[in-house]
Design a protein around this motif. Structure first.
Motif, mmCIF file in Angstrom:
data_model
loop_
_atom_site.group_PDB
_atom_site.id
_atom_site.type_symbol
_atom_site.label_atom_id
_atom_site.label_comp_id
_atom_site.label_asym_id
_atom_site.label_seq_id
_atom_site.Cartn_x
_atom_site.Cartn_y
_atom_site.Cartn_z
ATOM 1 N N GLN A 1 58.448 -25.780 3.050
ATOM 2 C CA GLN A 1 58.929 -27.057 3.474
ATOM 3 C C GLN A 1 60.161 -26.716 4.390
ATOM 4 O O GLN A 1 59.917 -27.503 5.574
ATOM 5 N N ARG B 1 66.262 -34.938 5.481
ATOM 6 C CA ARG B 1 64.887 -35.646 5.757
ATOM 7 C C ARG B 1 63.956 -35.004 4.598
ATOM 8 O O ARG B 1 62.784 -35.562 4.547
ATOM 9 N N VAL B 2 63.911 -33.597 4.728
ATOM 10 C CA VAL B 2 62.982 -32.791 4.044
ATOM 11 C C VAL B 2 63.140 -32.155 2.725
ATOM 12 O O VAL B 2 62.329 -32.429 1.723
ATOM 13 N N PRO C 1 65.111 -35.234 -0.435
ATOM 14 C CA PRO C 1 64.418 -36.011 -0.754
ATOM 15 C C PRO C 1 63.370 -35.549 -1.930
ATOM 16 O O PRO C 1 63.045 -36.107 -2.573
ATOM 17 N N GLN C 2 62.913 -34.142 -1.391
ATOM 18 C CA GLN C 2 62.139 -33.846 -2.377
ATOM 19 C C GLN C 2 62.614 -33.319 -3.628
ATOM 20 O O GLN C 2 62.215 -33.284 -4.850
ATOM 21 N N GLY D 1 53.180 -40.079 -3.771
ATOM 22 C CA GLY D 1 53.103 -38.815 -2.998
ATOM 23 C C GLY D 1 52.908 -37.676 -3.897
ATOM 24 O O GLY D 1 52.624 -36.527 -3.182
#
Lengths: 255, 379
Positions: free
Chosen positions: B265, B282-283, B286-287, B364
């Motif tokens: 990622q 952004r990547v 959030p995960q 998701g």
């Protein structure tokens, strides 16, 4: 070396990469011209992926220089300015990974528009329109608002290609794009890649074991062997009369 | 199972009745009788698990008779059960009365219904203990509103400020622990080591009394202004101590959450030319948040409870107010139960919202749920 050095999008000079004791690349020189499709093949561990990852500095070169779209950089200690240059190089390279690496928390269309909006500062509406166009191109417009987990591997990889294309790159780097796919899904990804070559005349560096595809699409094939380019030439030469027994042996093993 | 539970409930019922009797000033003589009923119940439970049809039935009847002989009111459970069993046998229902038959019948009862029955039984048993102990419910009623309306806002205020501080500290700490910068790595290491390695109560005292002492020593020096600031109020000291303490623990949670996001990622974000900040915001984060939220919710719940430690430096939060009110009227037991109830209900509410948030973060990650397309995409 390549004869059309003047129009090269990617210029690799004297590239070496060591991981500790392990010498993965041992002096690579390579030019990739605009619109050229270069297929890189060879045994596992021969340095194919490392070359690709050095081009956009996911790996830091130990020696040598990389030039992409006129930005030339060497490896080594990074100043803030150099880090910014690396980031610029990356905006000129679209990369497609073996494991797709889509962002699982974003929908398909958000995956595609994220970088154009955040990195290139595009308007959301404009990025959306371009993104839908690209999804249409890879045949996945109707999946735009799904999350990646609901897509098959082949569909995810096509989204990953659209995501890379959305940055309008000068060169696309494919790192074994079909190796993680079930056999029946490989075709759809190769078809999309082929259309990039024939319709968009996209410059591409492709690491793959799909020799049928290479024969059909490649302008040039490079055989990697123990960290150097042992042999390169058009597909006809590779499949017709290879100059080195190693190349022949490898091709016989995979064909 | 149902049969053995009937017996087990009979046993509990016997013990509770004994408690009620004794608390109501009853003589001690029935105690042995209750003991016998409880023992019979346990014996019955054992017999049921190995009984063939008739031994089992004998056990039911024996327990019912014995229980009835000792104390008529106690046999309600057994008696109903025996009657039901007799009715089945009388109707010639084959297999009635065996453990197996009961198990088969039990399989038809939905799990949720069984769970409800269990909760109801626990509630009834607790209610009986309450009544038997002769709680001053009136006192609880009179003081609950006052203690909750005056104490809970402060408890909440301390918890919310402390969790805000803890989240900021944890995020900074985690990023520092993951960075290659020796300064941030080292400072974060010292921070987590100290605040995880010393008791929270000691930290509260250090920050409230210790820091104030430093301020006192600054009097008469050029740093007098700073010295005044260091005379922290109780709330400020509690928030600082609890927030810093939990931030140190949560640093590890955040670090693990960030590391749980696959390396691919970060590489994908890098390859797209994102800056470090964009990649994180952004990547990666959030995960990571999806992984971080459940344990952070637990920490917040624990923190809400630990905010009661602020009473040691005189903060008038729920526990302190309950304690004071209880001492005043010699109703300490009621006061502490009231305080426990307030914390329990409040953490229950927090758990509910945490579960909802977790479900929302799961988007998701589950294949089963189709995503709703926004209206503009429908065309």
């Amino acid at each position: 070396m390549s004869t059309f050095a003047s129009d090269a999008v990617v210029k690799v000079r004297g590239l070496s990469k060591r991981f500790g004791e392990l010498e993965v690349l041992r002096g690579i020189d390579m030019d990739v011209n605009r619109g050229e499709v270069v297929v890189i093949f060879g045994r596992s561990g021969s340095g194919k992926s490392t070359l690709l990852r050095c081009v956009n500095f996911l790996e830091d070169p130990t020696e040598g220089t990389i030039e992409v779209a006129g930005i030339k950089l060497a490896g080594g200690h990074r100043t803030k300015h150099q880090r910014e240059e690396i980031r610029k190089i990356r905006t000129h390279c679209g990369m497609v990974f073996q494991q797709f690496n889509l962002f699982p928390h974003m929908t398909v269309i958000d995956n595609v528009t994220e970088a154009p909006v955040r990195v290139k500062g595009r308007q959301a509406a404009e990025a959306m329109a371009t993104g839908m166009e690209l999804l249409n191109k890879v045949g996945l417009a109707e999946k735009a608002h799904e999350y990646p987990i609901r897509l098959s591997g082949g569909q995810q990889q096509r989204v990953a290609i659209a995501r890379a294309l959305a940055m309008e790159p000068d060169v696309m780097l494919f790192d074994e794009p079909t190796s993680a796919l079930d056999p029946e899904l490989i075709g759809e990804v190769l078809t999309v890649m082929k259309s990039l070559a024939t319709e968009l005349h996209m410059t591409m560096m492709i690491v793959t074991h799909e020799m049928g595809f290479a024969r059909e699409v490649a302008n040039r094939m490079c055989f990697f062997h123990e960290g150097i380019i042992l042999e390169e030439g058009p597909p006809d030469q590779m499949f017709g009369n290879t100059r080195f027994p190693e190349t022949k042996k490898f091709l016989e093993a995979v064909l | 199972m149902l049969a053995s539970w009937t017996f087990a409930l009979g046993g509990v019922h016997a013990l509770l009745t004994m408690l009620e009797d004794v608390m109501a000033g009853g003589s001690a003589w029935p105690v042995w009788a209750y003991g016998i009923v409880a023992a019979l119940s346990l014996a019955g439970t054992y017999l049921l698990h190995r009984a063939d049809r008739w031994a089992y039935f004998a056990a039911v009847v024996a327990a019912a008779v014995a229980g009835f002989a000792v104390f008529p009111l106690l046999v309600g459970g057994f008696a109903i059960f025996a009657v039901v069993e007799l009715a089945f046998l009388g109707l010639g229902y084959r297999g009635a009365g065996t453990h197996e038959a009961v198990q088969l019948a039990s399989a038809h009862v939905p799990w949720g219904v069984k769970l409800l029955v269990v909760y109801a039984a626990i509630a009834i048993a607790l209610g009986r203990v309450f009544l038997a102990l002769d709680f001053d419910l009136e006192w609880i009623g009179d003081n609950a509103v006052r203690i909750v309306t005056r104490g809970l806002p402060l408890t909440l205020w301390i918890s919310v400020l402390a969790i805000a501080l803890a989240i900021v500290m944890a995020l900074l700490g985690a990023l520092a622990r993951l960075s290659k910068n020796p300064v941030s790595f080292g400072v974060a290491g010292f921070y987590t080591s100290f605040f995880r390695g010393t008791p929270l109560l000691v930290q509260i005292f250090l920050i409230y009394f210790g820091v104030a002492e430093v301020g006192v020593r600054m009097r008469g020096t050029s740093l007098e202004g700073l010295g005044e600031i260091l005379q922290l109020g109780t709330v400020a000291a509690a928030v600082l101590a609890i927030g810093l303490n939990y931030g140190a623990y949560m640093t590890e949670i955040f670090r693990a959450g960030i590391q749980s996001v696959g390396h691919g990622q970060a590489e994908a974000a890098d390859a797209l030319g994102m800056t470090y900040g964009q990649k994180m915001r952004r990547v990666v984060l959030p995960q990571a948040v999806r992984v971080i939220i459940p344990p952070t919710g637990n920490e917040f719940i624990a923190m809400t409870k630990d905010s009661s430690l602020a009473f040691t430096i005189g903060a008038l939060e729920v526990f302190r107010r309950a304690d004071l009110a209880g001492r005043e009227d010699f109703r300490s037991l009621e006061a502490f139960i009231l305080a426990a109830g307030v914390y329990w209900i409040f953490t229950g509410v927090l758990t509910f919202f945490q579960a909802r948030l977790e479900r929302k973060m799961g988007r998701g990650y589950t294949r089963g749920v189709a995503t709703k397309a926004p209206a503009k995409a429908a065309a």
